[in-house]
Design an enzyme around this catalytic site. Sequence first.
Site, short mmCIF file in Angstrom:
data_model
loop_
_atom_site.label_atom_id
_atom_site.label_comp_id
_atom_site.label_asym_id
_atom_site.label_seq_id
_atom_site.Cartn_x
_atom_site.Cartn_y
_atom_site.Cartn_z
N VAL B 76 -62.81 3.51 50.56
CA VAL B 76 -61.54 2.91 50.95
C VAL B 76 -61.02 3.65 52.18
O VAL B 76 -60.94 4.89 52.16
CB VAL B 76 -60.53 3.04 49.79
CG1 VAL B 76 -59.18 2.46 50.17
CG2 VAL B 76 -61.08 2.36 48.54
N CYS B 77 -60.69 2.93 53.22
CA CYS B 77 -60.20 3.58 54.44
C CYS B 77 -58.90 4.34 54.11
O CYS B 77 -57.92 3.75 53.64
CB CYS B 77 -59.92 2.54 55.52
SG CYS B 77 -59.12 3.27 56.96
N ILE B 78 -58.89 5.62 54.39
CA ILE B 78 -57.77 6.46 53.95
C ILE B 78 -56.49 6.13 54.71
O ILE B 78 -55.40 6.07 54.12
CB ILE B 78 -58.14 7.96 54.03
CG1 ILE B 78 -57.03 8.81 53.40
CG2 ILE B 78 -58.41 8.40 55.46
CD1 ILE B 78 -57.45 10.24 53.14
#
Lengths: 100, 130
Positions: B76-78
């Site tokens: 998941v893109c932080i």
Amino acid sequence: MTTLHILNASPSTATQLKSCLRVVSIGDGIVLCGEAVQALRPGSAAAEQLLACQQTYHLYALQEDVQARAIDTTMVSVTLLDYPAFVALCVDYARVNSWT
Amino acid sequence: MKFVISVLSSSHAPSTRRALRFAQAVLAAGHEIIRVFFYQDGVLTASNNLVVAQDQQDIAQQWQAFIAENELDAVVCIAAALRRGVLDQTEAQRYGREAANLAEGYQLSGLGQLHDGLQQAERLISFGGQ
């Protein structure tokens, strides 16, 4: 090297189809899914655009999206896909371009 | 063949359901999914705080189950996650938030992980929009 173009936006609200038809090459494939299948609606402006250059590319559409919208595809040369066939197409074409 | 699948829309978008059905068909055909990358609104699929109306499909939950069953690498893109309130324990502590809500089986990381996946994979299929 042929490309599979995957379109998902309605032709009446987005320019995806227009942009795609501008760059599509001989032997490429176009997959319509989601609202993009509206381009198959008989008599629509998008359908005319699609059919005008159909000798260039192969046309596919996700069957569940066509059925959910009750679109009559008998007048168009389009191959309807289930998910296994969709995956197989992504393997068959050398490149895949997801228009999002 | 090796696939990376990216999910760009929220869990109630039809494209996120389509991504899941596609991913299931990829594995069913004997191919490999190197990584699933959740980006933009797609990060909301990794929240375990979503409550879906009973007459609707819970696609986020189906994604979570699919990832767990197949032990997929789900990144998941932080940056996208933080701004949408999807936090793991470390980030919740770092920013002084009361709870973490990143579902099990997902990890927060950077766009570099998408790039890294692409180096290993032969196909990137993105699902965004509607």
